[in-house]
Design a protein around this motif. Structure first.
Motif: not given
Length: 803
Positions: A281-282, A308-318, A320-327
């Motif tokens: 994910n990182y 693309l990032l929205i679709e990734l968040c949907k595929l791995q909701p547990g 990827l959103p945390q990694v995206l928030a950290q970024a």
């Protein structure tokens, strides 16, 4: 089958080892197939290089190199090919980007084939490495500051791509060519492949450089994360680890192959082979932001990365959103050193992303921006994000989603400001006319009726003895535009209909340059609190030719917009204006080329017999070509004028800033100055389109503020003009201005020196009237040109612009 494998090598490079293994097994069974396939790949490589498809060519070279591991190609012939690649570094009078590409094609193939080549041809490889190292030491890297996302080197250095790859290959060599992330299915078939007969590559000579060659642009490697950012999961490879290069390269290839289908692209990314051995994910988030922030332009449209990032968040909701928030948090913390263009993209992405997740965000974590200077990067970022969110929602919703403490950064209510609407406006000039116009508009008056109402409006600019009345009437424009836009304020469609219905009135009132500028000023006064409406109306006025591009540029740099000069919507308007101008020129040029090609085809089809009907058709077509030629020259003149206006206005405002700071004894390096300088760089990059148009880049910087020396691209865009930009560090202010046909010199501390010079051309044999006045070598018009130059200089001396 050969075509299928060739296409796979170009279009699915992340799976190349699978296809090389298949080719190896087929070669072991049918030797002739292997020979034909290798020859076909070399032909495809040459065609790709001639067609400037250098990205595909890299994948083909990589495919060929992996065929060495599959015992299809003999290692000595591959080494000979790489020697020819590196020999390009010895060529003279070629762009550096040409040498860079051949070195990159060689180095980027070594993670796949380096071990095999070194085992069999270590002396030759050492010689190639020595030549490569010598080239990398002497190559110019002055473009790096222009392409860096951040100016600071901490916490992660922003390295030039060849330097980073060279360090990764050196570490790989030191580790005895051992890496862990390339799938090598051919190892399972080693007993079969080792018995196959190998082929020698045909002699390969890199195609010579031509004027039409367009090489890939240099890049800076984007870094956001390291092993400390994910202490619980798998360890992230170091920045100089070749595994980092392989992973990022494969992820980039997946995005490149599937970017048009976001669902497929997201699924391919999360199913990356070996994902359990790396913090996937990182890596995915870092690669996506690397493309989004790539300068001067991302590989794909910005909205693709958002979806693309929205679709990734949907595929791995547990996860990827945390990694995206950290970024996102990391990007926010580093806003002070972030490139202004990248900040714009960050704003657009973040606001769009929030709109898809109910605008939920922990705004209290960013409360540090409330105590900073409003012009500092962090409060400006939050303000721009909230304004963009309002475009995707509505005003009250934005007020509800942020804490009350952020009210100072919230956008204003996007309402129309009508100066003639309240009782206190009775004493304003033109109030009675505004009331009459309001009644006329509501009663669906015609253009002639509007003209009759506006006829008696006094002109503040007209002297008593000026009976001809050629000067534009600002009061007439103000009353008309204010009233019309107020009545059409209900929606975009209402405003568009108003512009279309009273287009004739607009064209008459805005006939002069001053009139066009005043129309924009009044429109801005009416919609000051609604940036989106301003941008949309300016776009519509340009399309309907109510105003021209130069008027928009002058308006953006005017004093009325000085308070909003650093706001994002202002620069969106300017860049949109430049794109429209460039597209307009390209469109007319394409029509001209098509007409010429059509005439050539008619001449080719004409029989030897005298055909008068064909002559008549040719005559009509030749007349059309002449008209198109005039349109092209006119459009190129407008384009040149637009860029001259922009460059001159930049110089003027930077001059004022430097003089003011010198007088007050304050630092020049303010947030406004950083924003302005980086906007100037952004304009230059947009003008030249791509860095490969620039034949010589020289950046001299003061406190890490870079500038360009551009020597070729303006000749492509502005005919016979050249533009040179360097940094001249001086203690005193020196301003020598000669505009248009004269030299234009500006030299002072921290500000670019800009020289406009004529390229020599042959004398004209025939005078072409006004067109010849732009050619100083026209014998017929040279007297007129000298008079024009003298008039220009005399006018500037009167204005006090020439010492």
């Amino acid at each position: 089958m050969q075509k299928i494998y060739e296409s796979s090598a170009r279009l699915l490079p992340e799976k190349l080892t699978i296809y090389t293994t298949l080719v190896g097994l087929l070669n072991a069974r049918n030797y002739n197939f292997g020979g034909e396939f290798v020859e076909a790949m070399i032909r495809q490589l040459k065609e790709s290089l001639k067609a400037n498809s250098y990205n595909e060519a890299v994948y083909l070279v990589r495919f060929l190199s992996d065929l060495v591991n599959c015992h299809v190609i003999a290692a000595p012939s591959m080494v000979a090919m790489f020697e020819n690649f590196v020999s390009v570094t010895q060529e003279e009078d070629v762009p550096q980007v040409r040498r860079d590409w051949y070195v990159y094609a060689f180095l980027s193939s070594l993670p796949w084939v380096g071990k095999e080549l070194y085992e069999k041809k270590d002396a030759e490889m050492d010689r190639i490495f020595a030549n490569t190292e010598n080239y990398l030491k002497r190559r110019q890297k002055t473009h790096v500051p222009m392409l860096q996302v951040w100016t600071a080197e901490k916490p992660h250095p922003q390295e030039e791509y060849l330097d980073c790859l060279w360090a990764q290959i050196q570490k790989l060599k030191k580790d005895h060519w051992q890496e862990r992330h390339i799938l090598r299915p051919y190892l399972a078939f080693d007993s079969i492949l080792c018995e196959a007969l190998q082929h020698n590559l045909p002699p390969f000579t890199p195609p010579p450089h031509t004027e039409d060659s367009v090489y890939p642009m240099p890049r800076v490697i984007f870094r956001m994360f390291d092993y400390t950012d994910d202490p619980e999961g798998p360890v992230m490879p170091g920045s100089h680890s070749v595994e980092r290069f392989v992973i990022e390269e494969n992820l980039h290839c997946i995005i490149k192959s599937h970017w048009k289908e976001r669902n497929t692209c997201a699924a391919q990314l999360v199913s990356y082979p070996g994902k359990n051995k790396i913090p996937l994910n990182y890596h995915i988030v870092e690669v996506i932001f690397a493309e989004l922030f790539q300068l001067p332009a991302p590989p794909h449209i910005d909205v693709m990365y958002t979806t693309l990032l929205i679709e990734l968040c949907k595929l791995q909701p547990g996860s990827l959103p945390q990694v995206l928030a950290q970024a996102t948090e990391m990007l926010y913390m580093r806003l002070d050193t972030m490139n202004t263009t990248c900040v714009d993209r960050f704003i657009n992405w973040f606001s769009h992303h929030l709109s898809n997740f109910q605008f939920r965000w922990s705004w209290e974590d960013w409360s540090d921006c409330l105590t900073q200077d409003p012009e500092s990067p962090k409060p400006k970022f939050v303000r721009e994000v909230l304004e963009k969110c309002m475009r995707l929602s509505y005003h009250q919703r934005i007020l509800d989603i942020v804490p009350p403490t952020f009210s100072a950064l919230c956008p204003a209510n996007p309402t129309c400001i009508y100066k003639y609407g309240d009782e206190s406006s009775n004493s304003l000039p033109g109030h009675s006319v505004a009331l009459c116009l309001s009644v006329a508009f509501k009663s669906k008056a015609t253009n002639d009726e509007i003209f009759r109402i506006l006829k008696d409006v006094p002109n503040p600019n007209q002297d008593d003895d000026d009976d001809e009345g050629f000067s534009f009437n600002p009061l007439k424009i103000e009353v008309f535009v204010q009233t019309l836009l107020h009545l059409a304020a209900k929606s975009f469609s209402h405003s568009f209909s108003a512009l279309a219905k009273f287009h004739e009135v607009f064209k008459t009132l805005a006939e002069s340059d001053e009139g066009k500028l005043h129309v924009l000023r009044v429109m801005f006064e009416v919609w000051r609190n609604h940036p989106q409406m301003i941008a949309v109306l300016v776009d519509k006025m340009i399309r309907t030719q109510i105003v021209n591009c130069a008027a928009v540029a002058n308006w953006i740099f005017s004093s009325e917009l000085s308070r909003d000069f650093t706001r994002l919507f202002v620069w969106e308007i300017l860049h949109s204006t430049i794109r429209k101008m460039n597209k307009h020129v390209l469109k007319i040029q394409k029509e001209l080329e098509e007409a010429k090609e059509k005439l050539a085809r008619q001449h080719k089809r004409r029989s030897d017999d005298d055909d008068r009907s064909s002559d008549r058709k040719d005559g009509a077509l030749e007349e059309q070509i002449e008209r198109l030629q005039e349109k092209v020259e006119s459009a190129q003149s407008e384009q040149k004028n637009l860029f001259l206006v922009i460059f001159q206005r930049f110089i003027m405002i930077l001059t004022e800033h430097l003089v003011r700071c010198e007088t007050d004894g304050t630092s020049v390096l303010t947030p406004w100055y950083k924003n302005c300088i980086e906007r100037l760089q952004q304009i230059f990059l947009q003008v030249c389109g791509k860095l490969d148009y620039i034949t010589d880049i020289t950046i001299l910087s003061h406190r890490d503020i870079p500038f360009l020396k551009i020597t070729k691209f303006v000749r492509r865009l502005c005919g016979t003009w050249k533009l040179f930009i360097v940094v001249h560090v001086h203690l005193h202010l020196l301003l020598l201005i000669r505009i248009f046909r004269l030299k234009f010199v500006l030299s002072f501390r921290l500000l670019p020196v800009i020289l406009f010079a004529r390229k020599p051309s042959s004398y004209n044999t025939k005078c072409r009237g006004k067109q010849c006045e732009r050619n100083s070598n026209c014998n017929t018009c040279i007297k007129v040109l000298k008079t024009s130059r003298a008039d220009d200089e005399e006018c500037l001396q009167k204005q006090g612009q020439v010492p």
